[in-house]
Motif scaffolding. Structure first.
Motif, short mmCIF file in Angstrom:
data_model
loop_
_atom_site.label_atom_id
_atom_site.label_comp_id
_atom_site.label_asym_id
_atom_site.label_seq_id
_atom_site.Cartn_x
_atom_site.Cartn_y
_atom_site.Cartn_z
N UNK A 2 0.88 -1.43 -0.08
CA UNK A 2 -0.51 -0.03 -0.60
C UNK A 2 0.82 1.05 0.23
N UNK A 3 0.07 1.89 -0.21
CA UNK A 3 1.23 3.62 -0.56
C UNK A 3 1.33 4.16 0.96
N UNK A 4 0.75 3.21 2.57
CA UNK A 4 1.87 3.67 3.52
C UNK A 4 2.60 2.22 4.04
N UNK A 5 3.09 1.49 2.95
CA UNK A 5 4.41 0.78 3.57
C UNK A 5 5.30 1.35 2.77
N UNK A 6 6.57 1.66 4.11
CA UNK A 6 7.91 1.86 4.04
C UNK A 6 9.23 0.82 3.99
N UNK A 7 8.74 -0.62 3.03
CA UNK A 7 9.54 -1.60 3.25
C UNK A 7 10.31 -0.74 2.65
N UNK A 8 12.04 -1.33 2.81
CA UNK A 8 12.72 -0.79 1.83
C UNK A 8 13.75 0.27 2.59
N UNK A 9 13.02 1.51 3.28
CA UNK A 9 13.30 2.76 3.69
C UNK A 9 14.15 2.68 4.40
N UNK A 10 14.71 3.66 4.59
CA UNK A 10 15.55 4.45 5.86
C UNK A 10 15.53 5.57 6.94
N UNK A 245 2.31 8.47 8.36
CA UNK A 245 1.91 8.76 7.13
C UNK A 245 2.51 9.81 6.39
N UNK A 246 3.35 10.82 6.70
CA UNK A 246 3.86 11.65 5.97
C UNK A 246 5.04 11.10 5.76
N UNK A 247 5.54 10.18 6.04
CA UNK A 247 7.01 10.12 5.25
C UNK A 247 6.93 8.44 4.27
N UNK A 248 5.79 8.77 4.39
CA UNK A 248 5.26 7.73 3.63
C UNK A 248 4.20 8.20 1.74
N UNK A 249 4.53 7.34 1.10
CA UNK A 249 3.85 7.73 -0.02
C UNK A 249 2.32 8.07 -0.29
N UNK A 250 2.14 8.05 0.60
CA UNK A 250 0.37 8.54 0.95
C UNK A 250 0.57 10.07 0.99
N UNK A 251 2.01 10.66 1.54
CA UNK A 251 1.74 12.00 1.91
C UNK A 251 2.60 12.64 0.49
N UNK A 252 2.85 12.05 -0.68
CA UNK A 252 3.73 12.63 -1.68
C UNK A 252 3.67 13.87 -2.08
N UNK A 253 1.76 14.25 -2.20
CA UNK A 253 2.01 16.26 -2.43
C UNK A 253 1.93 16.86 -1.45
N UNK A 254 2.08 16.15 0.25
CA UNK A 254 2.61 16.98 1.58
C UNK A 254 3.53 17.74 1.12
#
Length: 267
Positions: A2-10, A245-254
């Motif tokens: 999902x857009x909230x998935x942070x897999x692979x992020x550091x 949320x703010x770190x994820x792609x769900x907030x890509x335009x925030x």
């Protein structure tokens, strides 16, 4: 996925050894991120060891005084080395010292300015340097700063703390603009947590009674709840989920935004 998935992020979380910072680190790891906890308290190593693992996630601890630039340089280098990069920085470390304006202690003011304003500024500086093109990580990312509902309301006894958290809001917005103008590819946002019954939150309530502003800590907490349309205090999970949320792609335009997570208290 999902857009909230942070897999692979550091991710690097300051003040992650306890309270809100620990909750944010746990939430980021639960969403799939690898996390470095940065704190003055060595207990952060145990917190890092207990974060959700598996699926390629790696976690670590580094000691960090957010007011010391050499510490920031070392913390960023440690994160990039340990995790293979840096995509998320959470500037959570902060302190609150209550006091009436008529009794303000200059040393308390300096300490809050150093930790809350200088510490956040240095975090933004070194986060942007690492994540921008040509930086040690160089793939863009997201910075989430932790402000406070105190930046949006006039609550007695926390004037200087409120001022420092207002500064975090302004730093956030200017950093987002600079990042965009210079093509860094780093979004910069902040959250405004409401009162949460962590050690800091409980201390603040006790301070309100000690200062004579409320008859007891319980009365001070009740006043906060009365000012909150949601009718309760916040939880660590409320704040941590907003950071995910703010770190994820769900907030890509925030970008350059302040997100109230206060149950409506600061509206």
């Amino acid at each position: 996925m999902t857009v909230f998935d942070l897999t692979g992020r550091r991710a690097l979380v300051t003040g992650g050894a306890q309270g809100l910072g620990e909750g944010m680190a746990r939430a980021l790891a639960a969403a799939g991120a690898s996390v470095v906890i940065a704190d003055l308290q060595d207990s952060g190593a145990q917190v890092a060891a207990g974060l959700p693992s598996g699926g390629g996630r790696h976690h670590a601890f580094t000691r960090l005084d957010v007011t010391a630039e050499p510490d920031w340089e070392r913390a960023i280098a440690t994160t990039v080395d340990a995790l293979g990069g840096l995509d998320i920085l959470v500037n959570n470390a902060g302190i609150e010292i209550s006091g009436l304006l008529t009794e303000v202690d200059p040393d308390d003011v300096r300490r809050m300015l150093e930790v809350n304003v200088l510490g956040t500024t240095l975090g933004i500086k070194h986060g942007l340097r690492a994540m921008r093109p040509g930086g040690a990580a160089g793939s863009g990312g997201a910075i989430v700063n932790v402000s406070s509902v105190a930046a949006t309301i006039a609550f007695p006894g926390i004037s200087v703390y409120s001022a420092t958290k207002s500064a975090v809001d302004r730093l956030t917005r200017v950093a987002a603009m600079e990042s965009g103008k210079l093509g860094y590819g780093v979004r910069v946002n902040c959250v405004y947590p409401g009162l949460v019954p962590t050690a800091m939150g409980a201390g603040l309530a006790n301070d309100m009674a000690t200062l004579g502003l409320y008859g007891s800590a319980e009365e001070a907490v009740g006043a906060v709840v009365d000012l909150t349309p949601s009718g309760r205090l916040g939880t660590v999970e409320d704040m941590a989920d907003a950071v995910v949320f703010l770190a994820s792609d769900a907030a890509r335009f925030v970008n350059g935004a302040g997100l109230p997570v206060d149950g409506g208290m600061g509206m």
